[in-house]
Design a protein around this motif. Structure first.
Motif, PDB file in Angstrom:
ATOM      1  N   PHE A   5     -20.752  23.761 -12.757  1.00 48.20           N
ATOM      2  CA  PHE A   5     -20.703  23.109 -14.072  1.00 48.20           C
ATOM      3  C   PHE A   5     -19.916  21.804 -14.027  1.00 48.20           C
ATOM      4  CE2 PHE A   5     -21.585  27.535 -15.283  1.00 48.20           C
ATOM      5  CZ  PHE A   5     -22.743  27.310 -16.006  1.00 48.20           C
ATOM      6  N   ALA A   6     -18.862  21.767 -13.223  1.00 49.08           N
ATOM      7  CA  ALA A   6     -18.087  20.530 -13.111  1.00 49.08           C
ATOM      8  C   ALA A   6     -18.923  19.420 -12.508  1.00 49.08           C
ATOM      9  CB  ALA A   6     -16.834  20.778 -12.281  1.00 49.08           C
ATOM     10  N   SER A   7     -19.766  19.756 -11.540  1.00 45.45           N
ATOM     11  CA  SER A   7     -20.641  18.757 -10.931  1.00 45.45           C
ATOM     12  C   SER A   7     -21.635  18.216 -11.947  1.00 45.45           C
ATOM     13  CB  SER A   7     -21.382  19.375  -9.745  1.00 45.45           C
ATOM     14  OG  SER A   7     -22.302  18.463  -9.214  1.00 45.45           O
ATOM     15  N   ALA A   8     -22.195  19.089 -12.756  1.00 43.30           N
ATOM     16  CA  ALA A   8     -23.134  18.640 -13.792  1.00 43.30           C
ATOM     17  C   ALA A   8     -22.421  17.772 -14.826  1.00 43.30           C
ATOM     18  CB  ALA A   8     -23.770  19.853 -14.463  1.00 43.30           C
ATOM     19  N   ALA A   9     -21.201  18.131 -15.188  1.00 43.88           N
ATOM     20  CA  ALA A   9     -20.444  17.335 -16.155  1.00 43.88           C
ATOM     21  C   ALA A   9     -20.121  15.962 -15.594  1.00 43.88           C
ATOM     22  CB  ALA A   9     -19.165  18.072 -16.550  1.00 43.88           C
ATOM     23  N   ALA A  10     -19.732  15.909 -14.321  1.00 40.18           N
ATOM     24  CA  ALA A  10     -19.409  14.621 -13.707  1.00 40.18           C
ATOM     25  C   ALA A  10     -20.649  13.738 -13.606  1.00 40.18           C
ATOM     26  CB  ALA A  10     -18.797  14.842 -12.330  1.00 40.18           C
ATOM     27  N   SER A  11     -21.789  14.340 -13.262  1.00 40.20           N
ATOM     28  CA  SER A  11     -23.025  13.561 -13.164  1.00 40.20           C
ATOM     29  C   SER A  11     -23.443  13.007 -14.515  1.00 40.20           C
ATOM     30  CB  SER A  11     -24.147  14.434 -12.595  1.00 40.20           C
ATOM     31  OG  SER A  11     -23.839  14.822 -11.294  1.00 40.20           O
ATOM     32  N   SER A  12     -23.338  13.805 -15.542  1.00 42.22           N
ATOM     33  CA  SER A  12     -23.729  13.320 -16.870  1.00 42.22           C
ATOM     34  C   SER A  12     -22.757  12.259 -17.374  1.00 42.22           C
ATOM     35  CB  SER A  12     -23.826  14.475 -17.861  1.00 42.22           C
ATOM     36  OG  SER A  12     -22.558  15.060 -18.057  1.00 42.22           O
ATOM     37  N   ALA A  13     -21.484  12.403 -17.052  1.00 44.56           N
ATOM     38  CA  ALA A  13     -20.514  11.378 -17.451  1.00 44.56           C
ATOM     39  C   ALA A  13     -20.805  10.066 -16.735  1.00 44.56           C
ATOM     40  CB  ALA A  13     -19.095  11.841 -17.140  1.00 44.56           C
ATOM     41  N   TYR A  14     -21.148  10.143 -15.451  1.00 48.23           N
ATOM     42  CA  TYR A  14     -21.476   8.936 -14.686  1.00 48.23           C
ATOM     43  C   TYR A  14     -22.695   8.237 -15.278  1.00 48.23           C
ATOM     44  CZ  TYR A  14     -23.043   6.025 -10.832  1.00 48.23           C
ATOM     45  OH  TYR A  14     -23.458   4.974 -10.073  1.00 48.23           O
ATOM     46  N   LEU A  15     -23.726   8.994 -15.599  1.00 49.05           N
ATOM     47  CA  LEU A  15     -24.934   8.392 -16.160  1.00 49.05           C
ATOM     48  C   LEU A  15     -24.685   7.815 -17.543  1.00 49.05           C
ATOM     49  CD1 LEU A  15     -27.570  11.016 -15.039  1.00 49.05           C
ATOM     50  CD2 LEU A  15     -27.246   8.707 -14.147  1.00 49.05           C
ATOM     51  N   THR A  16     -23.896   8.514 -18.358  1.00 50.01           N
ATOM     52  CA  THR A  16     -23.596   8.012 -19.704  1.00 50.01           C
ATOM     53  C   THR A  16     -22.818   6.708 -19.637  1.00 50.01           C
ATOM     54  OG1 THR A  16     -23.565  10.257 -20.572  1.00 50.01           O
ATOM     55  CG2 THR A  16     -22.492   8.564 -21.892  1.00 50.01           C
ATOM     56  N   VAL A  17     -21.815   6.661 -18.780  1.00 47.37           N
ATOM     57  CA  VAL A  17     -21.017   5.447 -18.656  1.00 47.37           C
ATOM     58  C   VAL A  17     -21.856   4.309 -18.091  1.00 47.37           C
ATOM     59  CG1 VAL A  17     -19.078   4.413 -17.414  1.00 47.37           C
ATOM     60  CG2 VAL A  17     -18.817   6.628 -18.490  1.00 47.37           C
ATOM     61  N   SER A  18     -22.684   4.606 -17.112  1.00 51.30           N
ATOM     62  CA  SER A  18     -23.458   3.532 -16.488  1.00 51.30           C
ATOM     63  C   SER A  18     -24.490   2.945 -17.437  1.00 51.30           C
ATOM     64  CB  SER A  18     -24.142   4.046 -15.219  1.00 51.30           C
ATOM     65  OG  SER A  18     -25.160   4.968 -15.537  1.00 51.30           O
ATOM     66  N   GLU A  19     -24.974   3.721 -18.384  1.00 48.38           N
ATOM     67  CA  GLU A  19     -25.966   3.203 -19.326  1.00 48.38           C
ATOM     68  C   GLU A  19     -25.348   2.664 -20.612  1.00 48.38           C
ATOM     69  OE1 GLU A  19     -29.198   2.789 -18.811  1.00 48.38           O
ATOM     70  OE2 GLU A  19     -28.954   3.578 -16.786  1.00 48.38           O
ATOM     71  N   SER A  20     -24.062   2.849 -20.796  1.00 50.84           N
ATOM     72  CA  SER A  20     -23.411   2.421 -22.036  1.00 50.84           C
ATOM     73  C   SER A  20     -22.909   0.983 -21.992  1.00 50.84           C
ATOM     74  CB  SER A  20     -22.222   3.325 -22.353  1.00 50.84           C
ATOM     75  OG  SER A  20     -22.678   4.637 -22.586  1.00 50.84           O
ATOM     76  N   PHE A  21     -22.846   0.413 -20.818  1.00 50.38           N
ATOM     77  CA  PHE A  21     -22.297  -0.924 -20.678  1.00 50.38           C
ATOM     78  C   PHE A  21     -23.358  -1.875 -20.125  1.00 50.38           C
ATOM     79  CE2 PHE A  21     -18.649   1.850 -20.564  1.00 50.38           C
ATOM     80  CZ  PHE A  21     -17.761   1.184 -21.399  1.00 50.38           C
ATOM     81  N   PRO A  22     -23.242  -3.157 -20.446  1.00 48.67           N
ATOM     82  CA  PRO A  22     -24.171  -4.138 -19.883  1.00 48.67           C
ATOM     83  C   PRO A  22     -24.049  -4.187 -18.360  1.00 48.67           C
ATOM     84  CG  PRO A  22     -22.796  -5.137 -21.592  1.00 48.67           C
ATOM     85  CD  PRO A  22     -22.291  -3.755 -21.361  1.00 48.67           C
ATOM     86  N   LEU A  23     -25.044  -4.689 -17.729  1.00 45.69           N
ATOM     87  CA  LEU A  23     -25.111  -4.710 -16.267  1.00 45.69           C
ATOM     88  C   LEU A  23     -23.884  -5.374 -15.654  1.00 45.69           C
ATOM     89  CD1 LEU A  23     -26.825  -4.042 -13.815  1.00 45.69           C
ATOM     90  CD2 LEU A  23     -27.915  -6.251 -14.053  1.00 45.69           C
ATOM     91  N   GLU A  24     -23.387  -6.417 -16.284  1.00 49.49           N
ATOM     92  CA  GLU A  24     -22.262  -7.159 -15.729  1.00 49.49           C
ATOM     93  C   GLU A  24     -20.981  -6.334 -15.693  1.00 49.49           C
ATOM     94  OE1 GLU A  24     -23.947  -8.267 -18.513  1.00 49.49           O
ATOM     95  OE2 GLU A  24     -25.366  -9.555 -17.453  1.00 49.49           O
ATOM     96  N   LEU A  25     -20.853  -5.367 -16.570  1.00 44.74           N
ATOM     97  CA  LEU A  25     -19.619  -4.586 -16.667  1.00 44.74           C
ATOM     98  C   LEU A  25     -19.737  -3.173 -16.110  1.00 44.74           C
ATOM     99  CD1 LEU A  25     -18.515  -5.510 -20.292  1.00 44.74           C
ATOM    100  CD2 LEU A  25     -17.625  -6.418 -18.152  1.00 44.74           C
ATOM    101  N   ARG A  26     -20.903  -2.777 -15.657  1.00 45.31           N
ATOM    102  CA  ARG A  26     -21.111  -1.379 -15.242  1.00 45.31           C
ATOM    103  C   ARG A  26     -20.196  -0.941 -14.126  1.00 45.31           C
ATOM    104  NH1 ARG A  26     -27.580  -0.419 -15.485  1.00 45.31           N
ATOM    105  NH2 ARG A  26     -27.645  -0.716 -17.723  1.00 45.31           N
ATOM    106  N   ALA A  27     -20.098  -1.731 -13.071  1.00 40.63           N
ATOM    107  CA  ALA A  27     -19.279  -1.313 -11.928  1.00 40.63           C
ATOM    108  C   ALA A  27     -17.822  -1.151 -12.330  1.00 40.63           C
ATOM    109  CB  ALA A  27     -19.417  -2.314 -10.792  1.00 40.63           C
ATOM    110  N   LEU A  28     -17.318  -2.082 -13.113  1.00 36.41           N
ATOM    111  CA  LEU A  28     -15.931  -1.991 -13.563  1.00 36.41           C
ATOM    112  C   LEU A  28     -15.724  -0.787 -14.481  1.00 36.41           C
ATOM    113  CD1 LEU A  28     -13.109  -3.211 -13.657  1.00 36.41           C
ATOM    114  CD2 LEU A  28     -13.886  -4.612 -15.574  1.00 36.41           C
ATOM    115  N   ALA A  29     -16.666  -0.557 -15.386  1.00 35.64           N
ATOM    116  CA  ALA A  29     -16.547   0.581 -16.304  1.00 35.64           C
ATOM    117  C   ALA A  29     -16.576   1.905 -15.546  1.00 35.64           C
ATOM    118  CB  ALA A  29     -17.672   0.542 -17.337  1.00 35.64           C
ATOM    119  N   ILE A  30     -17.478   2.034 -14.594  1.00 34.74           N
ATOM    120  CA  ILE A  30     -17.558   3.271 -13.813  1.00 34.74           C
ATOM    121  C   ILE A  30     -16.275   3.470 -13.016  1.00 34.74           C
ATOM    122  CG2 ILE A  30     -18.745   4.366 -11.875  1.00 34.74           C
ATOM    123  CD1 ILE A  30     -21.329   3.086 -12.972  1.00 34.74           C
TER     124      ILE A  30
END
Length: 91
Positions: A5-30
């Motif tokens: 479950f922790a792996s699934a939570a981490a994966s969903s958090a990564y995807l949510t963060v990566s899609e929530s920010f513009p391309l220019e800020l994604r790496a920094l946000a992640i």
């Protein structure tokens, strides 16, 4: 089981963060979300479970697992509601 479950939570958090920010800020946000989560979990997790194990009661450890499960359920309930679009409309 916990890591499943922790792996699934981490994966969903990564995807949510990566899609929530513009391309220019994604790496920094992640990077910032990962660093903050690792720091918080790396300090609080061992301390909490060390304290619970130190009590010598099975119910205390079960309560710790219940706390983790309830936090994941709160996150799932929060995310199951209406979300925002993950793309920008350019005109």
């Amino acid at each position: 089981m916990v890591f499943f479950f922790a792996s699934a939570a981490a994966s969903s958090a990564y995807l949510t963060v990566s899609e929530s920010f513009p391309l220019e800020l994604r790496a920094l946000a992640i990077a910032l979300f990962y660093a903050f989560g690792t720091a918080l979990g790396g300090v609080a997790g061992p301390w909490l479970f060390g304290t619970l194990i130190g009590t010598g009661q099975r119910g205390a450890i079960g309560g710790g697992y219940a706390l983790g499960a309830s936090l994941m359920l709160v996150g799932a309930a929060r995310r199951s509601g209406p979300g925002r679009d993950s793309f920008r409309v350019r005109s």
